[in-house]
Design a protein around this motif. Structure first.
Motif, PDB file in Angstrom:
ATOM      1  N   GLU A   1     -18.458  14.393   8.335  1.00 34.64           N
ATOM      2  CA  GLU A   1     -19.304  13.697   9.291  1.00 34.64           C
ATOM      3  C   GLU A   1     -19.048  12.193   9.202  1.00 34.64           C
ATOM      4  N   VAL A   2     -18.759  11.602  10.354  1.00 38.50           N
ATOM      5  CA  VAL A   2     -18.532  10.158  10.400  1.00 38.50           C
ATOM      6  C   VAL A   2     -19.855   9.431  10.193  1.00 38.50           C
ATOM      7  N   GLN A   3     -19.842   8.509   9.245  1.00 40.87           N
ATOM      8  CA  GLN A   3     -21.017   7.681   9.012  1.00 40.87           C
ATOM      9  C   GLN A   3     -20.606   6.221   8.922  1.00 40.87           C
ATOM     10  N   LEU A   4     -21.371   5.387   9.606  1.00 38.39           N
ATOM     11  CA  LEU A   4     -21.176   3.945   9.561  1.00 38.39           C
ATOM     12  C   LEU A   4     -22.516   3.314   9.215  1.00 38.39           C
ATOM     13  N   GLN A   5     -22.538   2.576   8.133  1.00 31.57           N
ATOM     14  CA  GLN A   5     -23.786   1.990   7.637  1.00 31.57           C
ATOM     15  C   GLN A   5     -23.678   0.478   7.695  1.00 31.57           C
ATOM     16  N   ALA A   6     -24.376  -0.120   8.645  1.00 31.68           N
ATOM     17  CA  ALA A   6     -24.394  -1.581   8.750  1.00 31.68           C
ATOM     18  C   ALA A   6     -25.502  -2.149   7.894  1.00 31.68           C
ATOM     19  N   SER A   7     -25.228  -3.282   7.266  1.00 31.29           N
ATOM     20  CA  SER A   7     -26.234  -3.932   6.423  1.00 31.29           C
ATOM     21  C   SER A   7     -25.973  -5.430   6.387  1.00 31.29           C
ATOM     22  N   GLY A   8     -26.907  -6.151   5.797  1.00 32.73           N
ATOM     23  CA  GLY A   8     -26.730  -7.581   5.632  1.00 32.73           C
ATOM     24  C   GLY A   8     -27.510  -8.452   6.595  1.00 32.73           C
ATOM     25  N   GLY A   9     -28.170  -7.831   7.539  1.00 31.52           N
ATOM     26  CA  GLY A   9     -28.955  -8.603   8.491  1.00 31.52           C
ATOM     27  C   GLY A   9     -30.167  -9.235   7.834  1.00 31.52           C
ATOM     28  N   GLY A  10     -30.788 -10.139   8.568  1.00 35.65           N
ATOM     29  CA  GLY A  10     -31.975 -10.810   8.060  1.00 35.65           C
ATOM     30  C   GLY A  10     -32.247 -12.069   8.840  1.00 35.65           C
ATOM     31  N   LEU A  11     -33.057 -12.921   8.259  1.00 38.76           N
ATOM     32  CA  LEU A  11     -33.420 -14.189   8.878  1.00 38.76           C
ATOM     33  C   LEU A  11     -32.508 -15.290   8.340  1.00 38.76           C
ATOM     34  N   VAL A  12     -31.926 -16.042   9.235  1.00 43.63           N
ATOM     35  CA  VAL A  12     -31.038 -17.136   8.836  1.00 43.63           C
ATOM     36  C   VAL A  12     -31.337 -18.339   9.712  1.00 43.63           C
ATOM     37  N   GLU A  13     -31.212 -19.501   9.157  1.00 41.20           N
ATOM     38  CA  GLU A  13     -31.458 -20.717   9.918  1.00 41.20           C
ATOM     39  C   GLU A  13     -30.194 -21.176  10.631  1.00 41.20           C
ATOM     40  N   VAL A  14     -30.383 -21.893  11.694  1.00 43.83           N
ATOM     41  CA  VAL A  14     -29.258 -22.515  12.389  1.00 43.83           C
ATOM     42  C   VAL A  14     -28.471 -23.351  11.383  1.00 43.83           C
ATOM     43  N   GLY A  15     -27.149 -23.156  11.409  1.00 46.24           N
ATOM     44  CA  GLY A  15     -26.304 -23.888  10.472  1.00 46.24           C
ATOM     45  C   GLY A  15     -26.081 -23.185   9.157  1.00 46.24           C
ATOM     46  N   GLY A  16     -26.764 -22.090   8.954  1.00 42.99           N
ATOM     47  CA  GLY A  16     -26.606 -21.335   7.723  1.00 42.99           C
ATOM     48  C   GLY A  16     -25.436 -20.376   7.816  1.00 42.99           C
ATOM     49  N   SER A  17     -25.486 -19.320   7.012  1.00 42.69           N
ATOM     50  CA  SER A  17     -24.454 -18.305   7.077  1.00 42.69           C
ATOM     51  C   SER A  17     -25.035 -16.967   6.660  1.00 42.69           C
ATOM     52  N   LEU A  18     -24.371 -15.930   7.115  1.00 43.41           N
ATOM     53  CA  LEU A  18     -24.802 -14.569   6.827  1.00 43.41           C
ATOM     54  C   LEU A  18     -23.575 -13.686   6.885  1.00 43.41           C
ATOM     55  N   ARG A  19     -23.504 -12.670   6.032  1.00 41.12           N
ATOM     56  CA  ARG A  19     -22.393 -11.737   6.084  1.00 41.12           C
ATOM     57  C   ARG A  19     -22.917 -10.324   6.296  1.00 41.12           C
ATOM     58  N   LEU A  20     -22.445  -9.731   7.362  1.00 46.00           N
ATOM     59  CA  LEU A  20     -22.776  -8.341   7.641  1.00 46.00           C
ATOM     60  C   LEU A  20     -21.685  -7.438   7.067  1.00 46.00           C
ATOM     61  N   SER A  21     -22.094  -6.263   6.638  1.00 46.86           N
ATOM     62  CA  SER A  21     -21.148  -5.269   6.134  1.00 46.86           C
ATOM     63  C   SER A  21     -21.301  -3.976   6.918  1.00 46.86           C
ATOM     64  N   CYS A  22     -20.202  -3.282   7.075  1.00 50.12           N
ATOM     65  CA  CYS A  22     -20.208  -1.958   7.703  1.00 50.12           C
ATOM     66  C   CYS A  22     -19.450  -1.034   6.766  1.00 50.12           C
ATOM     67  N   ALA A  23     -20.183  -0.172   6.079  1.00 52.88           N
ATOM     68  CA  ALA A  23     -19.583   0.765   5.139  1.00 52.88           C
ATOM     69  C   ALA A  23     -19.354   2.096   5.837  1.00 52.88           C
ATOM     70  N   ALA A  24     -18.153   2.627   5.714  1.00 50.93           N
ATOM     71  CA  ALA A  24     -17.781   3.839   6.433  1.00 50.93           C
ATOM     72  C   ALA A  24     -17.508   4.996   5.492  1.00 50.93           C
ATOM     73  N   SER A  25     -17.746   6.191   5.986  1.00 53.81           N
ATOM     74  CA  SER A  25     -17.427   7.398   5.234  1.00 53.81           C
ATOM     75  C   SER A  25     -17.251   8.558   6.193  1.00 53.81           C
ATOM     76  N   GLY A  26     -16.593   9.596   5.721  1.00 50.71           N
ATOM     77  CA  GLY A  26     -16.449  10.799   6.525  1.00 50.71           C
ATOM     78  C   GLY A  26     -15.233  10.840   7.412  1.00 50.71           C
ATOM     79  N   PHE A  27     -14.376   9.829   7.343  1.00 49.36           N
ATOM     80  CA  PHE A  27     -13.147   9.833   8.137  1.00 49.36           C
ATOM     81  C   PHE A  27     -12.115   8.963   7.443  1.00 49.36           C
ATOM     82  N   THR A  28     -10.887   9.039   7.923  1.00 49.37           N
ATOM     83  CA  THR A  28      -9.804   8.248   7.336  1.00 49.37           C
ATOM     84  C   THR A  28      -9.919   6.823   7.848  1.00 49.37           C
TER      85      THR A  28
END
Length: 122
Positions: free
Chosen positions: A1-28
């Motif tokens: 089963e294909v699974q994609l798990q996005a994470s890393g969201g939240g509250l960030v201020e203008v000029g800041g930084s944020l990193r989102l991740s997408c972890a995958a499983s169930g496929f090549t």
């Protein structure tokens, strides 16, 4: 089963930084193009960025060029979206998607993950 798990969201201020991740499983993973989409309240879902199977080719929508960077680590089955200098208009739910097709993924991705909310405060 294909699974994609996005994470890393939240509250960030203008000029800041944020990193989102997408972890995958169930496929090549390294056979698939990965894309990030977003949907702001009251607006349609739009493509933000995509990366090819080995990370050598990328696409960004004009409004995020120079601020966002997409990358992938095939050993970890994960794609990242580094968001630098975010703006209030970047506020949205961000989704990752996987598809073996470079062009078609922007129109009709075969696999979607759940979203992660990014809120940019001014």
């Amino acid at each position: 089963e294909v699974q994609l798990q996005a994470s890393g969201g939240g509250l960030v201020e203008v000029g800041g930084s944020l990193r989102l991740s997408c972890a995958a499983s169930g496929f090549t993973f390294d056979n698939y193009v990965i894309a990030w989409f977003r949907q702001a309240p009251g607006k349609e879902k739009e493509a933000v960025s995509q990366i090819d199977i080995n990370g050598g080719k990328t696409y960004y929508r004009d409004s995020v060029k120079g601020r966002f960077t997409i990358s992938r680590d095939n050993a970890k089955n994960t794609v990242y979206l580094q968001m630098n200098s975010p703006k209030p208009e970047d506020t949205a739910v961000y989704y990752c998607a996987a598809d073996p097709r470079w062009v078609a993924i922007l129109q009709d991705p075969r696999n979607w993950g759940q979203g992660t909310l990014v809120t940019v405060s001014s």
